[in-house]
Scaffold this motif. Structure first.
Motif, PDB file in Angstrom:
ATOM      1  N   SER A   7       0.731 -49.636  -8.816  1.00 29.85           N
ATOM      2  CA  SER A   7       0.377 -50.023 -10.177  1.00 29.85           C
ATOM      3  C   SER A   7       1.449 -49.511 -11.120  1.00 29.85           C
ATOM      4  CB  SER A   7      -0.994 -49.436 -10.561  1.00 29.85           C
ATOM      5  OG  SER A   7      -0.970 -48.029 -10.487  1.00 29.85           O
ATOM      6  N   GLY A   8       1.438 -50.040 -12.342  1.00 29.68           N
ATOM      7  CA  GLY A   8       2.321 -49.518 -13.370  1.00 29.68           C
ATOM      8  C   GLY A   8       3.501 -50.393 -13.752  1.00 29.68           C
ATOM      9  N   GLY A   9       3.697 -51.505 -13.092  1.00 34.02           N
ATOM     10  CA  GLY A   9       4.803 -52.368 -13.468  1.00 34.02           C
ATOM     11  C   GLY A   9       4.529 -53.095 -14.769  1.00 34.02           C
ATOM     12  N   GLY A  10       5.532 -53.836 -15.239  1.00 36.45           N
ATOM     13  CA  GLY A  10       5.359 -54.593 -16.457  1.00 36.45           C
ATOM     14  C   GLY A  10       6.668 -54.935 -17.105  1.00 36.45           C
ATOM     15  N   LEU A  11       6.559 -55.351 -18.360  1.00 33.00           N
ATOM     16  CA  LEU A  11       7.721 -55.726 -19.153  1.00 33.00           C
ATOM     17  C   LEU A  11       8.063 -54.593 -20.113  1.00 33.00           C
ATOM     18  CD1 LEU A  11       9.761 -57.838 -20.254  1.00 33.00           C
ATOM     19  CD2 LEU A  11       7.909 -58.640 -21.765  1.00 33.00           C
ATOM     20  N   VAL A  12       9.325 -54.223 -20.149  1.00 28.40           N
ATOM     21  CA  VAL A  12       9.754 -53.141 -21.029  1.00 28.40           C
ATOM     22  C   VAL A  12      11.124 -53.496 -21.600  1.00 28.40           C
ATOM     23  CG1 VAL A  12      10.820 -51.840 -19.129  1.00 28.40           C
ATOM     24  CG2 VAL A  12      10.042 -50.629 -21.183  1.00 28.40           C
ATOM     25  N   GLN A  13      11.399 -53.020 -22.788  1.00 32.49           N
ATOM     26  CA  GLN A  13      12.692 -53.270 -23.409  1.00 32.49           C
ATOM     27  C   GLN A  13      13.755 -52.343 -22.825  1.00 32.49           C
ATOM     28  OE1 GLN A  13      12.166 -52.909 -27.656  1.00 32.49           O
ATOM     29  NE2 GLN A  13      11.411 -54.999 -27.832  1.00 32.49           N
ATOM     30  N   PRO A  14      15.009 -52.745 -22.873  1.00 32.94           N
ATOM     31  CA  PRO A  14      16.088 -51.846 -22.430  1.00 32.94           C
ATOM     32  C   PRO A  14      16.007 -50.508 -23.153  1.00 32.94           C
ATOM     33  CG  PRO A  14      16.942 -54.051 -22.763  1.00 32.94           C
ATOM     34  CD  PRO A  14      15.525 -54.076 -23.273  1.00 32.94           C
ATOM     35  N   GLY A  15      16.199 -49.449 -22.382  1.00 31.61           N
ATOM     36  CA  GLY A  15      16.080 -48.099 -22.920  1.00 31.61           C
ATOM     37  C   GLY A  15      14.690 -47.517 -22.817  1.00 31.61           C
ATOM     38  N   GLY A  16      13.722 -48.337 -22.456  1.00 26.22           N
ATOM     39  CA  GLY A  16      12.352 -47.878 -22.357  1.00 26.22           C
ATOM     40  C   GLY A  16      12.039 -47.197 -21.040  1.00 26.22           C
ATOM     41  N   SER A  17      10.763 -46.840 -20.875  1.00 27.17           N
ATOM     42  CA  SER A  17      10.319 -46.115 -19.692  1.00 27.17           C
ATOM     43  C   SER A  17       9.078 -46.764 -19.096  1.00 27.17           C
ATOM     44  CB  SER A  17       9.981 -44.663 -20.061  1.00 27.17           C
ATOM     45  OG  SER A  17      11.118 -43.982 -20.554  1.00 27.17           O
ATOM     46  N   LEU A  18       8.923 -46.572 -17.804  1.00 29.81           N
ATOM     47  CA  LEU A  18       7.719 -46.965 -17.081  1.00 29.81           C
ATOM     48  C   LEU A  18       7.474 -45.949 -15.993  1.00 29.81           C
ATOM     49  CD1 LEU A  18       8.033 -50.829 -16.396  1.00 29.81           C
ATOM     50  CD2 LEU A  18       6.347 -49.722 -17.851  1.00 29.81           C
ATOM     51  N   ARG A  19       6.209 -45.798 -15.612  1.00 33.78           N
ATOM     52  CA  ARG A  19       5.882 -44.967 -14.459  1.00 33.78           C
ATOM     53  C   ARG A  19       5.092 -45.805 -13.466  1.00 33.78           C
ATOM     54  NH1 ARG A  19       2.385 -39.417 -13.517  1.00 33.78           N
ATOM     55  NH2 ARG A  19       0.618 -40.835 -13.811  1.00 33.78           N
ATOM     56  N   LEU A  20       5.618 -45.888 -12.273  1.00 35.02           N
ATOM     57  CA  LEU A  20       4.933 -46.576 -11.193  1.00 35.02           C
ATOM     58  C   LEU A  20       4.124 -45.571 -10.381  1.00 35.02           C
ATOM     59  CD1 LEU A  20       7.796 -48.901  -9.872  1.00 35.02           C
ATOM     60  CD2 LEU A  20       6.193 -49.284 -11.755  1.00 35.02           C
ATOM     61  N   SER A  21       2.977 -46.022  -9.912  1.00 31.06           N
ATOM     62  CA  SER A  21       2.142 -45.200  -9.044  1.00 31.06           C
ATOM     63  C   SER A  21       1.870 -45.953  -7.749  1.00 31.06           C
ATOM     64  CB  SER A  21       0.806 -44.876  -9.724  1.00 31.06           C
ATOM     65  OG  SER A  21       0.999 -44.160 -10.916  1.00 31.06           O
ATOM     66  N   CYS A  22       1.662 -45.196  -6.704  1.00 32.35           N
ATOM     67  CA  CYS A  22       1.327 -45.790  -5.404  1.00 32.35           C
ATOM     68  C   CYS A  22       0.299 -44.887  -4.733  1.00 32.35           C
ATOM     69  CB  CYS A  22       2.574 -45.928  -4.543  1.00 32.35           C
ATOM     70  SG  CYS A  22       2.267 -46.560  -2.884  1.00 32.35           S
ATOM     71  N   ALA A  23      -0.918 -45.383  -4.644  1.00 35.31           N
ATOM     72  CA  ALA A  23      -1.998 -44.615  -4.044  1.00 35.31           C
ATOM     73  C   ALA A  23      -2.162 -45.005  -2.585  1.00 35.31           C
ATOM     74  CB  ALA A  23      -3.296 -44.862  -4.809  1.00 35.31           C
ATOM     75  N   ALA A  24      -2.187 -44.001  -1.727  1.00 36.64           N
ATOM     76  CA  ALA A  24      -2.337 -44.238  -0.295  1.00 36.64           C
ATOM     77  C   ALA A  24      -3.754 -43.907   0.156  1.00 36.64           C
ATOM     78  CB  ALA A  24      -1.341 -43.386   0.490  1.00 36.64           C
ATOM     79  N   SER A  25      -4.293 -44.729   1.023  1.00 37.40           N
ATOM     80  CA  SER A  25      -5.593 -44.452   1.627  1.00 37.40           C
ATOM     81  C   SER A  25      -5.458 -44.520   3.139  1.00 37.40           C
ATOM     82  CB  SER A  25      -6.646 -45.453   1.140  1.00 37.40           C
ATOM     83  OG  SER A  25      -6.276 -46.770   1.493  1.00 37.40           O
ATOM     84  N   GLY A  26      -6.373 -43.849   3.822  1.00 37.24           N
ATOM     85  CA  GLY A  26      -6.288 -43.799   5.273  1.00 37.24           C
ATOM     86  C   GLY A  26      -5.809 -42.429   5.719  1.00 37.24           C
ATOM     87  N   SER A  27      -5.339 -42.380   6.949  1.00 38.22           N
ATOM     88  CA  SER A  27      -4.903 -41.120   7.532  1.00 38.22           C
ATOM     89  C   SER A  27      -3.449 -40.830   7.176  1.00 38.22           C
ATOM     90  CB  SER A  27      -5.066 -41.172   9.052  1.00 38.22           C
ATOM     91  OG  SER A  27      -4.602 -39.965   9.638  1.00 38.22           O
ATOM     92  N   ILE A  28      -3.259 -39.845   6.318  1.00 44.86           N
ATOM     93  CA  ILE A  28      -1.923 -39.433   5.900  1.00 44.86           C
ATOM     94  C   ILE A  28      -1.655 -38.055   6.490  1.00 44.86           C
ATOM     95  CG2 ILE A  28      -0.343 -39.088   3.987  1.00 44.86           C
ATOM     96  CD1 ILE A  28      -1.563 -41.887   4.123  1.00 44.86           C
TER      97      ILE A  28
END
Length: 115
Positions: A7-28
């Motif tokens: 999750s966390g993608g999208g449209l952002v202007q140059p110079g901006g910031s985003l944070r992507l997340s990745c949640a894992a389920s199951g046996s880690i």
């Protein structure tokens, strides 16, 4: 069975910031390696950053000093903080987990950097 949900993608202007997340389920379990890769239209898939369970971190030269990979083992979640984004960062970003000789992929999330 391990599943990765991004999750966390999208449209952002140059110079901006985003944070992507990745949640894992199951046996880690350890040892493992988490990574973010990206693929832009017409380009090969590129490794952006990786973080091993023993603490080794690696970044592609193109994102050093702008992106930060992190992991919260208690939550089985990995993150990619992206700052000073450029149009060249536009791509589909995938999280990946490697453990026990197997590789698991997230479904991908689109990041578009445009004014």
């Amino acid at each position: 069975q391990v599943q990765l949900v991004e999750s966390g993608g999208g449209l952002v202007q140059p110079g901006g910031s985003l944070r992507l997340s990745c949640a894992a389920s199951g046996s880690i379990f350890s040892p493992n390696l988490i990574a973010w890769t990206r693929q832009a239209p017409g380009k090969l898939r590129e490794l952006v950053a990786s973080f091993s369970s023993d603490g080794y971190i690696n970044y592609a030269d193109s994102v050093k000093a702008r992106f930060t990979i992190s992991r919260d083992n208690a939550k089985n979640t990995m993150y990619l903080q992206m700052n000073s984004l450029k149009p060249d960062d536009t791509a589909v970003y995938y999280c990946r987990l490697i453990q026990g000789g197997r590789t698991y992929w997230g479904q991908g999330t689109q990041v578009t950097v445009s004014s």
